[in-house]
Design a protein around this motif. Structure first.
Motif, PDB file in Angstrom:
ATOM      1  N   THR A 213       0.494  -0.992  -0.100  1.00  0.00           N
ATOM      2  CA  THR A 213       0.204   0.230  -0.137  1.00  0.00           C
ATOM      3  C   THR A 213       1.149   1.193   0.471  1.00  0.00           C
ATOM      4  OG1 THR A 213      -1.726  -1.231   1.401  1.00  0.00           O
ATOM      5  CG2 THR A 213      -1.588   1.495   0.737  1.00  0.00           C
ATOM      6  N   LEU A 214       0.740   2.253  -0.846  1.00  0.00           N
ATOM      7  CA  LEU A 214       1.542   3.299  -1.291  1.00  0.00           C
ATOM      8  C   LEU A 214       0.392   4.278  -0.266  1.00  0.00           C
ATOM      9  CD1 LEU A 214       3.720   5.454  -1.897  1.00  0.00           C
ATOM     10  CD2 LEU A 214       1.743   5.653  -3.973  1.00  0.00           C
ATOM     11  N   VAL A 215       1.247   5.305   0.983  1.00  0.00           N
ATOM     12  CA  VAL A 215       0.290   6.389   1.468  1.00  0.00           C
ATOM     13  C   VAL A 215       0.521   7.695   0.671  1.00  0.00           C
ATOM     14  CG1 VAL A 215      -0.702   6.759   3.586  1.00  0.00           C
ATOM     15  CG2 VAL A 215      -0.361   4.257   2.960  1.00  0.00           C
ATOM     16  N   GLY A 216       0.789   8.528   0.644  1.00  0.00           N
ATOM     17  CA  GLY A 216       0.879  10.100   0.231  1.00  0.00           C
ATOM     18  C   GLY A 216       0.747  11.191   1.323  1.00  0.00           C
ATOM     19  N   LEU A 217       1.486  12.416   1.590  1.00  0.00           N
ATOM     20  CA  LEU A 217       1.462  12.534   2.844  1.00  0.00           C
ATOM     21  C   LEU A 217       1.321  13.635   1.781  1.00  0.00           C
ATOM     22  CD1 LEU A 217       3.214  11.138   5.581  1.00  0.00           C
ATOM     23  CD2 LEU A 217       0.640  10.566   4.365  1.00  0.00           C
ATOM     24  N   ALA A 218       1.027  15.393   2.317  1.00  0.00           N
ATOM     25  CA  ALA A 218       1.452  16.576   2.294  1.00  0.00           C
ATOM     26  C   ALA A 218       0.881  17.477   1.169  1.00  0.00           C
ATOM     27  CB  ALA A 218       2.746  17.013   1.724  1.00  0.00           C
ATOM     28  N   GLY A 219       0.880  18.565   0.732  1.00  0.00           N
ATOM     29  CA  GLY A 219      -0.096  19.026   0.369  1.00  0.00           C
ATOM     30  C   GLY A 219      -0.057  18.629  -1.631  1.00  0.00           C
TER      31      GLY A 219
END
Length: 343
Positions: A213-219
């Motif tokens: 699973t890829l989890v992406g953070l930030a704006g």
């Protein structure tokens, strides 16, 4: 019994504040923190750092203004513990001491210029707590910032397995490659090559290609996901834990890179301070997904800021009363200086 804490994340592009109530540790690892206040200001602290190696005085002043406002809110809300972490831009700058002095005078606590590894681990903690139970492990968490991108692999129960920070970020890549408005094809190609090389190095350093699973953070990530969803306004509740495909990310990235800054500003989910760098941020996300072979990304509104807050659960942190004392001392010193000048 809860503990009210204040976390500040000062990155290359933005400075963010989270005041939250943390549960008692006895409540267990699944007990959530409760937001009291969550704010963000685009200050572009890292503007020009990639080129000059120094923080611009105007950027430090923009950050000071935002930080002074945050200090007032922290005092008003009665946070018991305070921690401020400063990331990529203040790691790289030759005049980082100017930044530290400003923070100490404005906030009353020193900023912690965290290493890339520590930044990655804080991001992982913030992102993984609260993920839906059905998400498959291990996770690859990527935090796309202004000056750097962190890659972290781990599991909910086992924690971080490996982490690495790379010097690719939406501000850094825009300043280095994407000067056109819109960028030319050759500029975009140069950015792609630079990003791909860094991503391949990162995915060799951490087992990102083995993640489920890829989890992406930030704006950058949350904005791309908002556009892919067709939102008519930025809605954190609809963005948090939303999942989009690689094909959707490619479509959004292609569109963003073809638009002018004015056209990007007109998009209903676009923050004004992100419009000039979002193309690079989207491109970083697209290349990570392709090189890691991960077909979807889950966006998280919880990231390093939440990780900083959680780190205060077992830490003494910086006591909020100290903010009042420092502010009083600064005011007294300035008043004395004015008195002497008047003599």
């Amino acid at each position: 019994m809860t503990t009210r804490v204040a976390a500040i994340d000062c990155g290359t592009n933005s400075i963010r504040l989270l005041v939250a109530d943390l549960p008692d540790p006895s409540a267990g690892p699944q007990a959530p923190l409760v937001d009291v206040s969550r704010r963000m200001e685009i200050v572009r602290l890292g503007q020009g750092v990639d080129r000059t190696g120094r923080l611009d005085p105007a950027a430090i002043e923009r950050t000071r203004v935002a930080l002074a406002d945050y200090a007032t809110e922290i005092e008003k809300l009665g946070a018991e513990r305070v921690r401020m972490c400063a990331t990529s831009a203040s790691r790289d700058a030759a005049n980082a001491d100017d930044f530290t002095t400003m923070v100490r005078r404005t906030l009353g606590v020193d900023p912690e210029v965290v290493t890339g590894d520590a930044e990655a681990r804080l991001s992982f903690t913030g992102a993984v707590r609260g993920l839906p139970d059905h998400t498959e492990e291990p996770y690859l968490v990527v935090d796309i910032g202004g000056g750097s991108t962190e890659f972290v692999v781990g599991t909910r129960t086992g924690g971080v397995e490996a982490a690495v920070s790379t010097d690719i970020g939406c501000v850094r890549m825009t300043e280095r490659h994407l000067a056109g408005d819109p960028p030319t094809l050759s500029q975009a190609a140069a950015a792609r090559a630079d990003i791909a090389a860094a991503v391949d190095q990162a995915l060799t350093a951490v087992p990102g290609r083995e993640a489920a699973t890829l989890v992406g953070l930030a704006g950058s990530v949350t904005t791309v996901v908002a556009i892919a969803q067709g939102l008519t306004g930025y809605d954190p509740e609809r963005i948090h834990h939303a999942q989009v495909t690689y094909e959707q990310v490619v479509e959004v990235t292609t569109d963003l890179l073809a638009k002018t800054r004015e056209q990007r500003l007109a998009m209903p989910v676009m923050h004004p301070g992100r419009a000039d760098v979002i193309g690079a941020g989207a491109l970083i996300l697209e290349i990570i997904m392709k090189r890691a072979g991960l077909p979807t990304v889950i966006a998280s509104e919880h990231d390093i800021l939440d990780g900083i807050a959680w780190s205060l659960q077992e830490s003494d942190g910086g006591a909020a009363p100290r903010l009042r004392n420092i502010a009083h001392e600064v005011a007294e010193r300035d008043a004395e200086l004015l008195r002497r000048l008047g003599e």
